[in-house]
Design a protein around this motif. Structure first.
Motif, PDB file in Angstrom:
ATOM      1  N   VAL A  27      26.113  40.851  35.750  1.00 17.20           N
ATOM      2  CA  VAL A  27      26.849  41.997  36.286  1.00 17.20           C
ATOM      3  C   VAL A  27      27.560  42.694  35.141  1.00 17.20           C
ATOM      4  O   VAL A  27      28.091  42.042  34.245  1.00 17.20           O
ATOM      5  CB  VAL A  27      27.881  41.529  37.341  1.00 17.20           C
ATOM      6  CG1 VAL A  27      28.717  42.694  37.827  1.00 17.20           C
ATOM      7  CG2 VAL A  27      27.192  40.851  38.499  1.00 17.20           C
ATOM      8  N   GLY A  28      27.555  44.018  35.174  1.00 15.95           N
ATOM      9  CA  GLY A  28      28.236  44.779  34.141  1.00 15.95           C
ATOM     10  C   GLY A  28      28.573  46.170  34.631  1.00 15.95           C
ATOM     11  O   GLY A  28      28.494  46.467  35.821  1.00 15.95           O
ATOM     12  N   MET A  41      23.516  45.446  37.791  1.00 16.71           N
ATOM     13  CA  MET A  41      23.126  44.072  38.104  1.00 16.71           C
ATOM     14  C   MET A  41      21.711  43.869  37.593  1.00 16.71           C
ATOM     15  O   MET A  41      20.872  44.768  37.680  1.00 16.71           O
ATOM     16  CB  MET A  41      23.170  43.812  39.610  1.00 16.71           C
ATOM     17  CG  MET A  41      24.557  43.818  40.187  1.00 16.71           C
ATOM     18  SD  MET A  41      24.567  43.395  41.945  1.00 16.71           S
ATOM     19  CE  MET A  41      24.079  41.662  41.880  1.00 16.71           C
ATOM     20  N   ASP A  42      21.450  42.681  37.068  1.00 18.57           N
ATOM     21  CA  ASP A  42      20.126  42.366  36.551  1.00 18.57           C
ATOM     22  C   ASP A  42      19.931  40.864  36.606  1.00 18.57           C
ATOM     23  O   ASP A  42      20.892  40.104  36.716  1.00 18.57           O
ATOM     24  CB  ASP A  42      19.991  42.864  35.116  1.00 18.57           C
ATOM     25  CG  ASP A  42      18.547  43.096  34.709  1.00 18.57           C
ATOM     26  OD1 ASP A  42      17.623  42.805  35.499  1.00 18.57           O
ATOM     27  OD2 ASP A  42      18.331  43.565  33.578  1.00 18.57           O
ATOM     28  N   GLY A  50      28.348  31.801  24.731  1.00 17.99           N
ATOM     29  CA  GLY A  50      29.308  32.892  24.699  1.00 17.99           C
ATOM     30  C   GLY A  50      29.290  33.777  25.933  1.00 17.99           C
ATOM     31  O   GLY A  50      30.171  34.617  26.085  1.00 17.99           O
ATOM     32  N   ASP A  51      28.292  33.618  26.815  1.00 14.33           N
ATOM     33  CA  ASP A  51      28.285  34.389  28.054  1.00 14.33           C
ATOM     34  C   ASP A  51      29.454  33.973  28.932  1.00 14.33           C
ATOM     35  O   ASP A  51      29.793  32.790  29.015  1.00 14.33           O
ATOM     36  CB  ASP A  51      26.983  34.163  28.850  1.00 14.33           C
ATOM     37  CG  ASP A  51      25.857  35.076  28.415  1.00 14.33           C
ATOM     38  OD1 ASP A  51      26.127  36.090  27.757  1.00 14.33           O
ATOM     39  OD2 ASP A  51      24.697  34.768  28.756  1.00 14.33           O
ATOM     40  N   GLU A  52      30.074  34.936  29.591  1.00 19.44           N
ATOM     41  CA  GLU A  52      31.158  34.676  30.538  1.00 19.44           C
ATOM     42  C   GLU A  52      30.506  34.365  31.882  1.00 19.44           C
ATOM     43  O   GLU A  52      29.973  35.259  32.547  1.00 19.44           O
ATOM     44  CB  GLU A  52      32.060  35.913  30.644  1.00 19.44           C
ATOM     45  CG  GLU A  52      33.259  35.728  31.510  1.00 19.44           C
ATOM     46  CD  GLU A  52      34.320  34.842  30.875  1.00 19.44           C
ATOM     47  OE1 GLU A  52      34.992  34.132  31.638  1.00 19.44           O
ATOM     48  OE2 GLU A  52      34.466  34.844  29.645  1.00 19.44           O
ATOM     49  N   VAL A  53      30.493  33.094  32.274  1.00 20.85           N
ATOM     50  CA  VAL A  53      29.808  32.661  33.492  1.00 20.85           C
ATOM     51  C   VAL A  53      30.817  32.369  34.592  1.00 20.85           C
ATOM     52  O   VAL A  53      31.783  31.644  34.382  1.00 20.85           O
ATOM     53  CB  VAL A  53      28.944  31.396  33.238  1.00 20.85           C
ATOM     54  CG1 VAL A  53      28.245  30.958  34.515  1.00 20.85           C
ATOM     55  CG2 VAL A  53      27.929  31.659  32.132  1.00 20.85           C
ATOM     56  N   ILE A  62      26.804  36.064  35.537  1.00 19.33           N
ATOM     57  CA  ILE A  62      27.217  36.315  34.160  1.00 19.33           C
ATOM     58  C   ILE A  62      27.883  37.681  34.127  1.00 19.33           C
ATOM     59  O   ILE A  62      27.312  38.664  34.608  1.00 19.33           O
ATOM     60  CB  ILE A  62      26.017  36.297  33.197  1.00 19.33           C
ATOM     61  CG1 ILE A  62      25.324  34.932  33.224  1.00 19.33           C
ATOM     62  CG2 ILE A  62      26.461  36.668  31.778  1.00 19.33           C
ATOM     63  CD1 ILE A  62      23.999  34.910  32.482  1.00 19.33           C
ATOM     64  N   VAL A  63      29.085  37.743  33.588  1.00 18.56           N
ATOM     65  CA  VAL A  63      29.770  39.017  33.408  1.00 18.56           C
ATOM     66  C   VAL A  63      29.462  39.494  31.996  1.00 18.56           C
ATOM     67  O   VAL A  63      29.753  38.789  31.026  1.00 18.56           O
ATOM     68  CB  VAL A  63      31.289  38.884  33.630  1.00 18.56           C
ATOM     69  CG1 VAL A  63      31.978  40.233  33.406  1.00 18.56           C
ATOM     70  CG2 VAL A  63      31.585  38.354  35.025  1.00 18.56           C
ATOM     71  N   ASP A  64      28.851  40.660  31.886  1.00 21.82           N
ATOM     72  CA  ASP A  64      28.523  41.228  30.587  1.00 21.82           C
ATOM     73  C   ASP A  64      29.792  41.277  29.737  1.00 21.82           C
ATOM     74  O   ASP A  64      30.835  41.737  30.204  1.00 21.82           O
ATOM     75  CB  ASP A  64      27.959  42.636  30.786  1.00 21.82           C
ATOM     76  CG  ASP A  64      27.440  43.226  29.498  1.00 21.82           C
ATOM     77  OD1 ASP A  64      28.244  43.410  28.558  1.00 21.82           O
ATOM     78  OD2 ASP A  64      26.234  43.519  29.418  1.00 21.82           O
TER      79      ASP A  64
END
Length: 119
Positions: A27-28, A41-42, A50-53, A62-64
């Motif tokens: 999501v971003g 959304m993808d 390092g991804d914000e999960v 996952i938050v971009d």
């Protein structure tokens, strides 16, 4: 970011129907639309270091990294009625939305130091 029961169920449905394995939904936000920004959304095939999960109700989102400050405190929901079905973002950082419903204006959340002062 939190996820409602309806959004979690819809994410599970989407992931179960995917042609290839999906690790999470990403999501971003992106620039564009009449109000200035729109949610994105993808599928995410993998979760990178390092991804914000966000793990909530048995699903992973996952938050971009570029969207974290825009999405702090957001509730991701899924609404369906006779005419449409869509993910809905209840975002406390959203200041307005366009009339067509395709874009929003979002102010990044203020960052605070360890003592509560705005940075």
């Amino acid at each position: 970011m939190c996820i409602t029961d309806a959004a979690a169920e819809r994410i599970r449905q989407i992931m179960s129907r995917a042609r290839e394995p999906i690790a999470a939904v990403r999501v971003g936000v992106k620039n564009g639309g009449c109000a200035g920004m729109s949610y994105t959304m993808d599928y995410a095939a993998e979760i990178a270091p390092g991804d914000e999960v966000v793990e909530d109700k048995g699903v992973k989102v996952i938050v971009d990294p570029k969207a974290v400050l825009f999405l702090l405190g957001t509730e991701m929901d899924f609404k369906a009625d006779k005419m449409s079905a869509q993910f809905v973002f209840n975002n406390p950082n959203q200041t307005s939305a366009c009339g067509c419903g395709e874009s929003v204006a979002i102010t990044p959340a203020a960052m605070r130091d360890g003592e509560g002062a705005t940075i």
